[in-house]
Design an enzyme around this catalytic site. Sequence first.
Site, PDB file in Angstrom:
ATOM      1  CG  ASP A 220      -2.140   0.760   0.739  1.00 50.49           C
ATOM      2  OD1 ASP A 220      -2.314   1.902   0.682  1.00 50.49           O
ATOM      3  OD2 ASP A 220      -3.131   0.116   1.318  1.00 50.49           O
ATOM      4  CG  HIS A 243      -0.992   1.509  -3.232  1.00 55.92           C
ATOM      5  ND1 HIS A 243      -2.168   1.162  -2.899  1.00 55.92           N
ATOM      6  CD2 HIS A 243      -0.646   0.358  -3.870  1.00 55.92           C
ATOM      7  CE1 HIS A 243      -2.678  -0.138  -3.111  1.00 55.92           C
ATOM      8  NE2 HIS A 243      -1.570  -0.578  -3.965  1.00 55.92           N
TER       9      HIS A 243
END
Length: 412
Positions: A220, A243
């Site tokens: 993430d 991310h």
Amino acid sequence: MGVQSSITVISVLLILFTSTAKAQSGVFDVVAKYGAKADEKTDLSQPLLDAWKEACASTTPTKIVIPKGTYLLSKATLQGPCKGPIELQVQGTVKAPADPNAFKDPNWVVFSNVEQFTMSGGGVFDGQGAAAWGKNDCSKNKYCAALPINLRFNFVNNAMIQDITTKDSKQFHVNVLGCKNITFQHFTVSAPENSLNTDGIHIGRSDGVNVINTDIKTGDDCVSIGDGSKNVVVQGVTCGPGHGISIGSLGKFQGEEPVSGIKVSKCTISNTMNGVRIKSWPASYPGSASDMHFEDITMNNVGNPILIDQEYCPWNQCNLKLPSRIKLSNISFKNIRGTSSTQQAVKLICSSGLPCEGLELADIDLTYKGPEGPATSQCSNVSPKLTGKQNPPACSGPAQKSQLSRSLISRK
Ligand SMILES: *[C@@H]1O[C@H](CO)[C@@H](O)[C@H](O)[C@H]1NC(C)=O
Ligand SMILES: *[C@@H]1O[C@H](CO)[C@@H](O)[C@H](O)[C@H]1NC(C)=O
């Protein structure tokens, strides 16, 4: 005094001196003194808490040592306030129980209300998260939020965390809440790309957080900066997979505090879903984020390298008919170069209700190789100030057809 007796006196003095020095140096070895065993089955929890209790009561600086070896730790909350500075030297690998059901709350190792704290030693906190990531879908229920975070720093001030690795957390790796002056340096986050909801370092409601020369590979956001974050420096960070480095998401909850003074510089981001981004929810509560600067960033095969998304709505769990009420201002993206894995290399989607103010793009050079053509740059509700090179040409792409209904936009 004869030579013999002076030697004796000196030796006695030396012995006295070294033994007092030892006692005063305050080293608390969890194996030697508190019965910890590096056998991967004896719970480190009680030995660690016992060592902490003694260290915490000492008015002189103390050091707790977890020696080399692999330990099992069910959980531990290391609570202050303490009477003197404490260093926790982790040389070994500390493993969490792999079974997510072993946890009743989202905590594994928590440091709470501590001042003048140092953690170092080259050791590893292994959350053994693989079973947790496979088990469920974060988008459908709150299962993810209930999973334990590897390391929590709650109200920890004047702290240095260095040469420590957090690995395979079941949820976020590190959560920084209510801290003042805390630095992570030569820190490592390591988890595979498919690990759900494993933000590297999440920062919220803190003032003076530095993430320096840190390597983050995760599933993430590498670093996520939430509401109430002030004076955050992210420098010399390598990120990817993951991310990207994010501010937000903002505006989902009532009573969020402003974000201000964020500087992200000299970072390398590789093979991530996004690069540097600011995100806020539509139909949000009011709020603001200002003084956010991104400079000297290298992008290698990154999706959406530069992204402001004020219509952030993962899994369509929001009302896209109303604009975000988070005001974004004083933002710069300077010297951002490299390759994009999506054609839209620059995407600045500001709120139709509160356009972005004071945004600067300077020396942007992002390339895309794909059948659709070269990289594009798209802007909504923002007119950036442009300096230096602009590749792709700033705001040249097709304007986004807003998903917001026109009648509601003019309300401020
Ligand atoms: C910030 O914390 C560090 C320890 O990491 C300490 O050395 C330094 O003095 C602190 N700075 C201030 C202004 O208190
Ligand atoms: C914009 O940010 C810079 C750098 O943080 C700061 O020095 C400046 O005062 C800010 N400007 C405004 C208008 O807030």
